[in-house]
Design a protein around this motif. Structure first.
Motif, PDB file in Angstrom:
ATOM      1  N   MET A 101      15.662 -55.853  -8.459  1.00 62.53           N
ATOM      2  CA  MET A 101      14.543 -55.664  -7.532  1.00 62.53           C
ATOM      3  C   MET A 101      14.629 -54.304  -6.846  1.00 62.53           C
ATOM      4  SD  MET A 101      12.436 -58.200  -7.546  1.00 62.53           S
ATOM      5  CE  MET A 101      11.692 -58.691  -5.995  1.00 62.53           C
ATOM      6  N   VAL A 102      15.853 -53.844  -6.607  1.00 56.89           N
ATOM      7  CA  VAL A 102      16.065 -52.572  -5.920  1.00 56.89           C
ATOM      8  C   VAL A 102      16.114 -51.422  -6.921  1.00 56.89           C
ATOM      9  CG1 VAL A 102      17.754 -51.311  -4.527  1.00 56.89           C
ATOM     10  CG2 VAL A 102      17.260 -53.701  -4.018  1.00 56.89           C
ATOM     11  N   GLY A 103      16.485 -51.720  -8.167  1.00 57.20           N
ATOM     12  CA  GLY A 103      16.595 -50.681  -9.193  1.00 57.20           C
ATOM     13  C   GLY A 103      17.962 -50.031  -9.225  1.00 57.20           C
ATOM     14  N   THR A 104      18.941 -50.661  -8.580  1.00 61.20           N
ATOM     15  CA  THR A 104      20.253 -50.026  -8.533  1.00 61.20           C
ATOM     16  C   THR A 104      21.188 -50.576  -9.610  1.00 61.20           C
ATOM     17  OG1 THR A 104      21.888 -49.181  -6.999  1.00 61.20           O
ATOM     18  CG2 THR A 104      21.447 -51.547  -6.885  1.00 61.20           C
ATOM     19  N   CYS A 105      22.442 -50.057  -9.623  1.00 64.58           N
ATOM     20  CA  CYS A 105      23.377 -50.434 -10.678  1.00 64.58           C
ATOM     21  C   CYS A 105      24.340 -51.513 -10.206  1.00 64.58           C
ATOM     22  CB  CYS A 105      24.158 -49.215 -11.158  1.00 64.58           C
ATOM     23  SG  CYS A 105      25.029 -48.308  -9.868  1.00 64.58           S
ATOM     24  N   GLU A 147      32.132 -56.754   6.666  1.00 69.15           N
ATOM     25  CA  GLU A 147      31.111 -57.769   6.388  1.00 69.15           C
ATOM     26  C   GLU A 147      29.745 -57.154   6.641  1.00 69.15           C
ATOM     27  OE1 GLU A 147      31.222 -62.226   7.513  1.00 69.15           O
ATOM     28  OE2 GLU A 147      29.800 -61.314   8.919  1.00 69.15           O
ATOM     29  N   VAL A 148      28.836 -57.376   5.703  1.00 67.69           N
ATOM     30  CA  VAL A 148      27.475 -56.863   5.886  1.00 67.69           C
ATOM     31  C   VAL A 148      26.499 -58.037   5.749  1.00 67.69           C
ATOM     32  CG1 VAL A 148      27.971 -54.529   5.067  1.00 67.69           C
ATOM     33  CG2 VAL A 148      27.278 -56.278   3.417  1.00 67.69           C
ATOM     34  N   SER A 149      25.278 -57.794   6.165  1.00 66.60           N
ATOM     35  CA  SER A 149      24.269 -58.838   6.062  1.00 66.60           C
ATOM     36  C   SER A 149      23.072 -58.328   5.270  1.00 66.60           C
ATOM     37  CB  SER A 149      23.836 -59.267   7.465  1.00 66.60           C
ATOM     38  OG  SER A 149      22.772 -60.195   7.358  1.00 66.60           O
ATOM     39  N   LEU A 150      22.784 -59.004   4.167  1.00 66.77           N
ATOM     40  CA  LEU A 150      21.563 -58.723   3.406  1.00 66.77           C
ATOM     41  C   LEU A 150      20.550 -59.780   3.840  1.00 66.77           C
ATOM     42  CD1 LEU A 150      23.169 -57.920  -0.054  1.00 66.77           C
ATOM     43  CD2 LEU A 150      21.794 -56.338   1.299  1.00 66.77           C
ATOM     44  N   GLU A 151      19.785 -59.401   4.857  1.00 69.94           N
ATOM     45  CA  GLU A 151      18.958 -60.400   5.540  1.00 69.94           C
ATOM     46  C   GLU A 151      17.843 -60.979   4.671  1.00 69.94           C
ATOM     47  OE1 GLU A 151      17.815 -58.053   8.868  1.00 69.94           O
ATOM     48  OE2 GLU A 151      19.864 -58.024   9.655  1.00 69.94           O
ATOM     49  N   MET A 152      17.438 -60.236   3.643  1.00 73.56           N
ATOM     50  CA  MET A 152      16.322 -60.696   2.801  1.00 73.56           C
ATOM     51  C   MET A 152      16.772 -61.580   1.643  1.00 73.56           C
ATOM     52  SD  MET A 152      13.539 -59.530   4.149  1.00 73.56           S
ATOM     53  CE  MET A 152      12.335 -59.696   2.829  1.00 73.56           C
ATOM     54  N   THR A 153      18.065 -61.890   1.597  1.00 67.56           N
ATOM     55  CA  THR A 153      18.623 -62.597   0.428  1.00 67.56           C
ATOM     56  C   THR A 153      17.807 -63.808  -0.012  1.00 67.56           C
ATOM     57  OG1 THR A 153      20.853 -61.811   0.834  1.00 67.56           O
ATOM     58  CG2 THR A 153      20.668 -63.836  -0.433  1.00 67.56           C
ATOM     59  N   LYS A 154      17.391 -64.648   0.936  1.00 65.60           N
ATOM     60  CA  LYS A 154      16.733 -65.886   0.510  1.00 65.60           C
ATOM     61  C   LYS A 154      15.330 -65.650  -0.062  1.00 65.60           C
ATOM     62  CE  LYS A 154      14.699 -67.593   4.798  1.00 65.60           C
ATOM     63  NZ  LYS A 154      14.422 -68.767   5.605  1.00 65.60           N
ATOM     64  N   THR A 202       9.431 -54.377  -1.227  1.00 67.47           N
ATOM     65  CA  THR A 202       9.685 -53.190  -0.402  1.00 67.47           C
ATOM     66  C   THR A 202      10.689 -53.525   0.698  1.00 67.47           C
ATOM     67  OG1 THR A 202       7.427 -52.457  -0.819  1.00 67.47           O
ATOM     68  CG2 THR A 202       8.578 -51.446   1.053  1.00 67.47           C
ATOM     69  N   LEU A 203      10.503 -54.677   1.335  1.00 68.59           N
ATOM     70  CA  LEU A 203      11.420 -55.071   2.414  1.00 68.59           C
ATOM     71  C   LEU A 203      12.824 -55.343   1.875  1.00 68.59           C
ATOM     72  CD1 LEU A 203       9.068 -57.473   4.433  1.00 68.59           C
ATOM     73  CD2 LEU A 203       9.678 -55.102   4.994  1.00 68.59           C
ATOM     74  N   ILE A 204      12.888 -55.931   0.679  1.00 67.60           N
ATOM     75  CA  ILE A 204      14.186 -56.202   0.040  1.00 67.60           C
ATOM     76  C   ILE A 204      14.903 -54.880  -0.236  1.00 67.60           C
ATOM     77  CG2 ILE A 204      15.239 -57.008  -2.127  1.00 67.60           C
ATOM     78  CD1 ILE A 204      12.986 -59.198  -2.155  1.00 67.60           C
ATOM     79  N   ARG A 205      14.142 -53.932  -0.725  1.00 69.29           N
ATOM     80  CA  ARG A 205      14.719 -52.618  -1.019  1.00 69.29           C
ATOM     81  C   ARG A 205      15.210 -51.936   0.268  1.00 69.29           C
ATOM     82  NH1 ARG A 205      15.074 -48.451  -4.495  1.00 69.29           N
ATOM     83  NH2 ARG A 205      14.743 -46.399  -3.598  1.00 69.29           N
ATOM     84  N   ASN A 206      14.381 -51.991   1.303  1.00 66.72           N
ATOM     85  CA  ASN A 206      14.770 -51.370   2.583  1.00 66.72           C
ATOM     86  C   ASN A 206      16.047 -52.005   3.121  1.00 66.72           C
ATOM     87  OD1 ASN A 206      12.454 -49.897   2.328  1.00 66.72           O
ATOM     88  ND2 ASN A 206      11.304 -50.988   3.916  1.00 66.72           N
ATOM     89  N   ASP A 207      16.115 -53.323   3.034  1.00 72.05           N
ATOM     90  CA  ASP A 207      17.275 -54.077   3.511  1.00 72.05           C
ATOM     91  C   ASP A 207      18.529 -53.633   2.760  1.00 72.05           C
ATOM     92  OD1 ASP A 207      18.553 -56.228   4.925  1.00 72.05           O
ATOM     93  OD2 ASP A 207      18.357 -57.517   3.164  1.00 72.05           O
ATOM     94  N   PHE A 208      18.404 -53.564   1.431  1.00 69.95           N
ATOM     95  CA  PHE A 208      19.549 -53.214   0.592  1.00 69.95           C
ATOM     96  C   PHE A 208      19.983 -51.762   0.840  1.00 69.95           C
ATOM     97  CE2 PHE A 208      21.747 -52.281  -3.403  1.00 69.95           C
ATOM     98  CZ  PHE A 208      22.514 -53.414  -3.551  1.00 69.95           C
ATOM     99  N   MET A 209      19.009 -50.864   0.931  1.00 69.88           N
ATOM    100  CA  MET A 209      19.353 -49.454   1.126  1.00 69.88           C
ATOM    101  C   MET A 209      19.935 -49.216   2.528  1.00 69.88           C
ATOM    102  SD  MET A 209      18.913 -48.468  -1.840  1.00 69.88           S
ATOM    103  CE  MET A 209      19.370 -46.741  -1.715  1.00 69.88           C
TER     104      MET A 209
END
Lengths: 488, 96
Positions: free
Chosen positions: A435-439, A298-305, A385-392
């Motif tokens: 938003m992150v630019g990923t696939c 389980e992971v947490s994407l804290e910026m989701t909302k 930027t924060l969303i990207r950092n969170d995801f990465m």
């Protein structure tokens, strides 16, 4: 029904073409006939040029006859969303403002499909300028979901998904700015890949939000999507955001990669608002990966909302800028209601654009206007930027993320059309990748009790399309969802 | 309508060069208010010291060689013109 030519996979058809069991002309005729029979119910095509398609098929047959096919996809019909330029063909973007526009050149992806010998077949319906999640925003006609024609096919690549699902074509191209490939793929029970930003050239794609848009392949199996991605992807000097990356053999790699990975399940995606049948299908899929030996965490994407509001600020800002070019001066529709130089802009855009496009241009204009620029647009870019950092950060801990593609299965026409904000929330699980630019890829992972497809999304690291394709292939091989076809 | 008070719709349509009329105008104004409220969700995010992201990946100054490549002919460029004459776009008179 499943044995019909138009429901066979591109891989299977390619082998049949090789063995002369079928010709490309016969194949083209099969999809053309199928479209003529059923498209009055589906509405996937905005236009097609039958004679041109058959000519291309004849050329392919001639190449195969000489033993010189250009690729495994030589002779396979591929249909393009009506915002990807094909020289000499219409390009409406589903909008009245481009009603009589004819492409003066080929998009880079179109050139690459030609170079691979693909037979270009028809122009596919879409939400106007790719703005929408139900295809109800097409200025021409809605698209129906082949599984239940009272339901929407998703959007904005609704025509691309429905045509593939209904056997009106073999493969298609869509575009994905916030989920516009993956969401309709999920609703129509097919596979759709949103490539990493920069993996596929945007030259010849009509721009909606330039920092988010990507063209991607759609098909009835993971193999088909992988083989189409193979011929599309790669750096292009005509697109300055095209990114240099190592392009592996996606098709050959399908069964190689997925050996025992760490897969993340974001807890935020499984909280309220997720339909119980979608949740159940996803839990089963996660269990499949677990029992196959993958480690599930389980992971947490804290910026989701914050992803959705930040996305809509950035996307509408970019759209308001990109769509300024439609002014009735150099191309497209020009209002006849006035001959005054300034009024002509107002009238042309007022008459030429549909309601949702106007709404988004107004939103974008608002967030970019002098007094709101810092508090909306610049703020959203920082949040990005924060969303990207969170995801990465999360992708540093796992190899890929497993999530639902959509909160619900396909909904009925009219259900969300009059509530723009509810419509925007259809993309809540898909906008992250843009938003992150990923696939990300969506594949079918089950059916609801109402016999509508459920989609699973696999998100990967940037330019690791081969990893998510392999994971998708592993699931598909065990479940055979690709063999399910709607009865129309 | 309170929306009219909050959003200067005249200014916005002028900036966007879009004529909005009738029921569509009312619907768009109503929805703008709701959506802009939703955007406010972001105001709670502390972005102190955070750089802006305009693009997904850092690519700077991608330039081509300074050589003339293939260009459009005037004929091709005018292919979709709403009005044309003598190899030129016809536009309304802009100077008296």
């Amino acid at each position: 029904m499943d044995d019909e030519i138009f429901f066979k996979s591109a891989q299977r058809l390619s082998a049949m073409l090789d063995r002369r069991e079928i010709s490309s002309v016969e194949l083209a005729k099969a999809v053309i006939e199928r479209a003529k029979q059923i498209d009055s119910k589906i509405g996937a095509f905005l236009s097609f040029d039958e004679a041109k398609t058959l000519r291309e098929a004849e050329e392919s047959d001639a190449r195969r006859k000489k033993g010189r096919p250009l690729s495994v996809l030589d002779g396979i019909p591929v249909s393009l969303k009506d915002l990807i330029a094909e020289k000499g063909q219409p390009l409406t973007c589903g909008s009245k403002i481009l009603e009589n526009f004819v492409s003066p050149y080929d998009a880079t992806v179109t050139e690459r499909l030609r170079a691979a010998g693909c037979v270009l077949w028809g122009r596919l319906n879409m939400d106007e300028f790719a703005m929408g999640s139900s295809n109800e925003n097409s200025a021409y006609k809605p698209v129906a979901n082949p599984w239940n024609i009272g339901c929407v096919p998703g959007g904005s690549s609704g025509g691309s998904a429905a045509a593939v699902a209904a056997g009106e074509t073999i493969l298609s191209l869509g575009s994905d700015t916030g989920g516009s490939i993956r969401q309709p793929a999920a609703f129509c029970g097919i596979c759709g890949l949103k490539p990493s930003y920069g993996a596929v050239s945007r030259y010849g794609l009509v721009a909606f939000a330039s920092s988010l848009d990507q063209i991607g392949p759609m098909g009835r199996s993971v193999e088909d999507v992988a083989s189409l991605f193979q011929v599309m992807a790669g750096i292009d000097k005509k697109d300055s955001s095209s990114f240099p990356f190592r392009k592996p053999n996606y098709l050959a790699g399908l069964s190689k990669f997925s050996s025992l990975k760490r897969l993340g399940v974001p807890k935020e995606y499984f909280q309220g608002g997720l339909d119980s049948e979608v949740r159940k299908a996803l839990e089963n899929a996660i269990e499949f990966y677990r029992s196959a030996g993958h480690e599930i965490v389980e992971v947490s994407l804290e910026m989701t909302k914050y992803v959705m509001p930040a996305y809509y600020i950035i996307a509408t800002a970019e759209a308001s800028s990109n769509l300024a070019r439609f002014d009735g001066i150099r191309y497209g529709f020009r209002s006849k209601a006035t001959s005054n130089a300034i009024d002509i802009y107002f009238k042309t855009r007022g008459e030429g654009f549909g309601e949702e496009v106007k709404r988004r241009i107004m939103l974008g204009t608002y967030v970019l206007s002098n007094e709101n620029f810092d508090s909306y647009y610049r703020h959203a870019q920082k949040v990005r930027t924060l969303i990207r950092n969170d995801f990465m950060r999360v992708l540093g801990e796992v190899n890929a993320i497993i999530a639902p593609t959509t909160p619900t299965v396909a909904f009925e026409f009219g259900k969300k059309k009059f509530d723009p904000l509810q419509m925007y929330l259809c993309d809540i699980f898909t906008v992250q990748a843009n938003m992150v630019g990923t696939c990300g890829i969506s594949i079918p992972c089950g059916m609801s009790s109402t016999n509508l497809p459920i989609g699973m999304q696999i998100l990967g690291k940037p330019f690791k399309e081969h990893e998510i394709l392999s994971l998708a292939y592993e699931f598909e091989s065990a479940h055979g969802c690709k063999n399910l076809h709607p009865k129309i | 309508m309170t929306e009219e008070n909050r959003i200067d719709i005249e200014r916005l349509t002028t900036l966007a060069r879009i004529e909005l009329e009738g029921s569509e105008r009312v619907k768009i104004i109503d929805s703008l208010d709701e959506i802009l409220d939703y955007f406010k969700t972001l105001s709670g995010v502390d972005v102190g010291g955070v750089e802006e992201s305009a693009h997904a990946f850092p690519l700077y100054n991608v330039l081509r060689d300074d050589k003339v490549g293939p260009v459009f002919s005037a004929e091709d460029a005018l292919l979709n013109a709403p009005e044309q004459r003598d190899n030129q776009f016809v536009v309304p008179k802009i100077v008296e």
